[in-house]
Motif scaffolding. Structure first.
Motif, PDB file in Angstrom:
ATOM      1  N   TYR A 249       0.813  -1.211   0.000  1.00 45.79           N
ATOM      2  CA  TYR A 249       0.000   0.000   0.000  1.00 45.79           C
ATOM      3  C   TYR A 249       0.851   1.267   0.000  1.00 45.79           C
ATOM      4  N   LEU A 250       1.977   1.241   0.680  1.00 46.49           N
ATOM      5  CA  LEU A 250       2.862   2.406   0.666  1.00 46.49           C
ATOM      6  C   LEU A 250       3.348   2.690  -0.755  1.00 46.49           C
ATOM      7  N   LEU A 251       3.746   1.651  -1.472  1.00 39.38           N
ATOM      8  CA  LEU A 251       4.192   1.822  -2.852  1.00 39.38           C
ATOM      9  C   LEU A 251       3.044   2.247  -3.761  1.00 39.38           C
ATOM     10  N   LEU A 252       1.903   1.609  -3.609  1.00 36.09           N
ATOM     11  CA  LEU A 252       0.752   1.908  -4.461  1.00 36.09           C
ATOM     12  C   LEU A 252       0.325   3.364  -4.338  1.00 36.09           C
ATOM     13  N   TYR A 253       0.230   3.867  -3.122  1.00 37.55           N
ATOM     14  CA  TYR A 253      -0.282   5.218  -2.903  1.00 37.55           C
ATOM     15  C   TYR A 253       0.753   6.304  -3.167  1.00 37.55           C
ATOM     16  N   TRP A 254       1.991   6.091  -2.700  1.00 37.49           N
ATOM     17  CA  TRP A 254       2.919   7.219  -2.668  1.00 37.49           C
ATOM     18  C   TRP A 254       4.219   6.998  -3.442  1.00 37.49           C
ATOM     19  N   ALA A 255       4.444   5.820  -3.966  1.00 29.47           N
ATOM     20  CA  ALA A 255       5.641   5.606  -4.783  1.00 29.47           C
ATOM     21  C   ALA A 255       5.331   4.655  -5.938  1.00 29.47           C
ATOM     22  N   PRO A 256       4.277   4.923  -6.728  1.00 29.26           N
ATOM     23  CA  PRO A 256       3.879   3.983  -7.785  1.00 29.26           C
ATOM     24  C   PRO A 256       4.902   3.846  -8.894  1.00 29.26           C
ATOM     25  N   GLU A 257       5.810   4.819  -9.014  1.00 29.78           N
ATOM     26  CA  GLU A 257       6.820   4.725 -10.064  1.00 29.78           C
ATOM     27  C   GLU A 257       7.747   3.526  -9.870  1.00 29.78           C
ATOM     28  N   TYR A 258       7.787   2.976  -8.647  1.00 29.74           N
ATOM     29  CA  TYR A 258       8.649   1.825  -8.383  1.00 29.74           C
ATOM     30  C   TYR A 258       7.953   0.489  -8.643  1.00 29.74           C
ATOM     31  N   ILE A 259       6.664   0.507  -8.999  1.00 30.69           N
ATOM     32  CA  ILE A 259       5.948  -0.752  -9.274  1.00 30.69           C
ATOM     33  C   ILE A 259       5.456  -0.790 -10.725  1.00 30.69           C
ATOM     34  N   THR A 260       6.199  -0.139 -11.613  1.00 27.26           N
ATOM     35  CA  THR A 260       5.778  -0.100 -13.017  1.00 27.26           C
ATOM     36  C   THR A 260       5.752  -1.483 -13.663  1.00 27.26           C
ATOM     37  N   SER A 261       6.561  -2.407 -13.163  1.00 28.32           N
ATOM     38  CA  SER A 261       6.538  -3.768 -13.730  1.00 28.32           C
ATOM     39  C   SER A 261       5.178  -4.418 -13.500  1.00 28.32           C
ATOM     40  N   TRP A 262       4.586  -4.175 -12.336  1.00 29.54           N
ATOM     41  CA  TRP A 262       3.246  -4.718 -12.069  1.00 29.54           C
ATOM     42  C   TRP A 262       2.208  -4.073 -12.988  1.00 29.54           C
ATOM     43  N   GLU A 277      -3.966   1.451 -21.777  1.00 32.33           N
ATOM     44  CA  GLU A 277      -2.952   0.849 -20.930  1.00 32.33           C
ATOM     45  C   GLU A 277      -3.373   0.895 -19.466  1.00 32.33           C
ATOM     46  N   ALA A 278      -2.766   0.019 -18.677  1.00 31.47           N
ATOM     47  CA  ALA A 278      -3.123  -0.092 -17.270  1.00 31.47           C
ATOM     48  C   ALA A 278      -2.554   1.068 -16.470  1.00 31.47           C
ATOM     49  N   SER A 279      -3.233   1.400 -15.396  1.00 33.95           N
ATOM     50  CA  SER A 279      -2.756   2.364 -14.418  1.00 33.95           C
ATOM     51  C   SER A 279      -2.526   1.623 -13.101  1.00 33.95           C
ATOM     52  N   ARG A 280      -1.982   2.305 -12.132  1.00 36.65           N
ATOM     53  CA  ARG A 280      -1.787   1.648 -10.839  1.00 36.65           C
ATOM     54  C   ARG A 280      -3.134   1.267 -10.222  1.00 36.65           C
ATOM     55  N   TRP A 281      -4.175   2.055 -10.497  1.00 38.58           N
ATOM     56  CA  TRP A 281      -5.489   1.752  -9.930  1.00 38.58           C
ATOM     57  C   TRP A 281      -6.126   0.565 -10.635  1.00 38.58           C
ATOM     58  N   ALA A 476      -7.526   3.664   5.625  1.00 39.59           N
ATOM     59  CA  ALA A 476      -8.307   2.654   4.906  1.00 39.59           C
ATOM     60  C   ALA A 476      -7.420   1.580   4.285  1.00 39.59           C
ATOM     61  N   GLY A 477      -6.254   1.961   3.772  1.00 37.46           N
ATOM     62  CA  GLY A 477      -5.406   1.009   3.071  1.00 37.46           C
ATOM     63  C   GLY A 477      -4.281   0.452   3.913  1.00 37.46           C
ATOM     64  N   VAL A 478      -3.360   1.323   4.314  1.00 36.94           N
ATOM     65  CA  VAL A 478      -2.155   0.868   5.010  1.00 36.94           C
ATOM     66  C   VAL A 478      -2.508   0.145   6.309  1.00 36.94           C
ATOM     67  N   VAL A 479      -3.291   0.804   7.166  1.00 35.92           N
ATOM     68  CA  VAL A 479      -3.674   0.197   8.435  1.00 35.92           C
ATOM     69  C   VAL A 479      -4.851  -0.761   8.245  1.00 35.92           C
ATOM     70  N   GLY A 480      -5.841  -0.334   7.484  1.00 41.95           N
ATOM     71  CA  GLY A 480      -7.071  -1.106   7.348  1.00 41.95           C
ATOM     72  C   GLY A 480      -6.862  -2.501   6.812  1.00 41.95           C
TER      73      GLY A 480
END
Length: 598
Positions: A249-262, A277-281, A476-480
């Motif tokens: 969740y930390l990568l998804l919300y605030w550092a999505p540039e590091y999960i471009t392979s996904w 094309e796909a987005s992080r969402w 909602a995400g990180v803790v939830g």
């Protein structure tokens, strides 16, 4: 059949390993064609800056190095455009749009990093989708299906001895929670432009609520009941799972540039559904749906003897797949606004944001229909359906958050804290979030209709930005979700969801729904309380023959499903809607006295 389960587990671990390691398989090279920007003048400025610092056509082995240099390139391009804005802005271009604002940095970095990737994942995205998502689904199915040979239902088979599901002691839960809160608030300072005000205000509210619970609610000397089993701390698999989810969740919300392979490996499915094309969402929605479907099948196998659980689980699987994932993506393909028809304010906290309202209004008939639909759900649907069915109609049958909690989170439902202190925290926090959501919405609507961004010294844009960060993302995400293995599967629903608070208020005071009990049949086994994901001590009610009427109850029905004596029943009745929440008066008889309790 046990051998098949181990094969399934092995395949899932392989898929998860490939999924994780895929982030480091590709290389990156910036070319003129790969630069992603909204305008030609931004693209030209970035291109010239890349040439100037030697980044253009340079190959990078990792995205860390590529992203670091690209951010420097953006800063150089920003300086160039700032100088040009002072001298000569192209005709018909607004100065605000001409300058390269920092709010563009993340989008440009994400898209450019994705388009600059080259290597096995970028060259064979569908293959890696099969090796990760596809293989993970297969492994999950092989792990689940042998359970069809077992007797359905909960068997209390060493849940507190397994290193995945035993949870943590109170002290260690506190350590994890404090660490995450402090980390998020510290990052929040930078997220809010190095402003200390909102993180400090949030910390003050946290301290105020803690003081209210410990002193005003007189819990300072009370030791809360444990929600997990034996004292020694061995839930290492649960801890690893929680850390992995938090990191995701930390990568998804605030550092999505590091999960471009996904994102890249999701492109084939994205093009199939929405034509782009796909987005992080999209990645998030895809993973969310796959997990709900796969783990939902596990629920169906586990509770196949209970028709209520079968129908309820099928419902959340359907609504997540159709309403939350497929229909919104198909709408995009049809050039219509992205819209989740089952999402309701204030859970859908950005529903009344200016840009969202403008998108709906500008899209004519279908956009107006979506707007009216959303408003009717808020002011008519919620109170009406909750009156007849309780909050279960949404929280346990429709909601995506609830769907994930009921499927992926089911193995952790016993970890919810049943103590009185936890309930006191719950009341203050969840209703505080609801008040925050209402105030934030009033501010953004005031801005929308008046054009003024400041009310009583508060900027509506800043308030909504902080709400999105601390509630919509962090809570909602990180803790939830990240705290499923640490504090139970309904942490967000129980402590943070403003829609659950709204539904709960209606359920508590004006609803036909309740869980009835037959105290004469209760043997005090405690199954009902153990498996209540909302932290309700159901046994307390069952022993006294009292109806369970709690605003937090989501009507999942597991307490009734695991009761060996059929003591609990989920019922709707209009007989005593106005008085059923009154405290039942009982006679307490002891050796020394007889007194009336109220």
């Amino acid at each position: 059949m046990g051998f098949i389960k181990y094969i399934g587990l092995g395949l899932f671990i392989i898929a998860l390993s490939i999924f994780t390691l895929s982030l480091g398989l590709d290389h990156y090279q910036l070319t003129a064609e790969n630069i992603s920007a909204d305008t030609d003048y931004h693209r030209e400025a970035i291109l010239e800056a890349a040439k100037g610092n030697g980044m253009l056509d340079k190959e990078y082995a990792t995205n860390f190095a590529f992203i670091a240099d690209f951010k420097k390139t953006l800063l150089s391009a920003q300086e160039t455009l700032d100088r040009q804005a002072q001298a000569n802005i192209p005709e018909g271009v607004d100065e605000w749009n001409f300058r390269l604002g920092e709010w563009k940095f993340k989008d440009y970095t994400l898209l450019t990093t994705k388009h600059s990737s080259t290597g096995p994942v970028a060259d064979h995205p569908f293959l890696f989708w099969l090796l990760t998502i596809g293989l993970g689904i297969l492994g999950g199915l092989l792990f689940i299906l042998p359970d069809l040979q077992n007797i359905p239902g909960i068997k209390n088979n060493r849940i507190y001895h397994h290193t995945m599901t035993r949870g943590l002691k109170l002290g260690w839960r506190g350590v994890f929670l404090v660490t995450v809160i402090v980390g998020l608030l510290s990052y929040g300072v930078f997220y809010m432009g190095k402003s200390l005000f909102y993180p400090a205000l949030t910390l003050l509210v946290v301290g105020l609520i803690t003081g209210l619970v410990f002193f005003y609610e007189r819990s300072i000397n009370n030791t809360p009941a444990r929600s997990a089993g034996p004292e020694n701390w061995t839930a290492w698999l649960g801890i690893f799972t929680g850390i992995y989810l938090i990191g995701f969740y930390l990568l998804l919300y605030w550092a999505p540039e590091y999960i471009t392979s996904w994102i890249v490996l999701s492109d084939p499915l994205s093009y199939l559904l929405n034509g782009g094309e796909a987005s992080r969402w999209f990645v998030y929605g895809m993973l969310y749906t796959v997990i709900v479907l796969t783990m939902g099948l596990r629920m169906l196998v586990k509770y196949r003897h209970n028709m209520y659980q079968v129908v309820r689980t099928t419902s959340v699987m359907f609504f997540q797949t159709a309403f939350a994932f497929l229909i919104p993506e198909i709408l995009i393909r049809l050039n219509q606004p992205y819209f989740d028809f089952k999402n309701i304010w204030p859970l859908d906290y950005d529903f009344f944001f200016k840009n969202e309202l403008n998108i709906l209004i500008d899209n004519g008939g279908i956009g107006i229909f979506m707007l009216v639909w959303g408003i009717l759900l808020i002011i008519v649907g919620v109170p009406l359906f909750t009156y007849f069915f309780g909050k279960r109609w949404y929280c346990s049958w429709v909601c995506g958050c609830g769907g994930l909690a009921e499927t992926l989170g089911d193995p952790y439902r016993q970890l919810s804290d049943k103590s009185l202190r936890a309930w006191k925290f719950e009341r203050w926090i969840i209703h505080g979030v609801l008040v925050f959501a209402v105030v934030m919405t009033i501010l953004v609507l005031y801005t929308y209709f008046t054009g003024s961004y400041t009310v009583l010294g508060f900027n509506s844009d800043t308030v909504r930005t902080w709400y999105g960060f601390i509630i919509g993302s962090a809570f909602a995400g990180v803790v939830g979700t990240g705290f499923y293995p640490l504090m139970g599967n309904r942490v967000w629903c129980r402590f943070g969801c403003p829609l659950a608070a709204y539904l709960g208020l209606v359920q508590r005071f004006k609803s036909r729904f309740r869980i009835t009990t037959n105290g004469g049949q209760c043997i005090s086994c405690g199954n009902c309380s153990t498996y209540c994901e909302m932290g309700i001590d159901v046994r307390h009610y069952a022993q006294r023959g009292q109806d369970v009427v709690r605003s937090s109850c989501v009507g999942c029905g597991i307490c009734a499903a695991v009761c060996p004596r059929g003591v609990l029943r989920l019922e709707n009745s209009s007989e005593d809607v106005d008085s059923r929440t009154e405290q039942i008066r009982t006679i307490m008889i002891s050796e020394d006295e007889v007194r009336l309790l109220s």
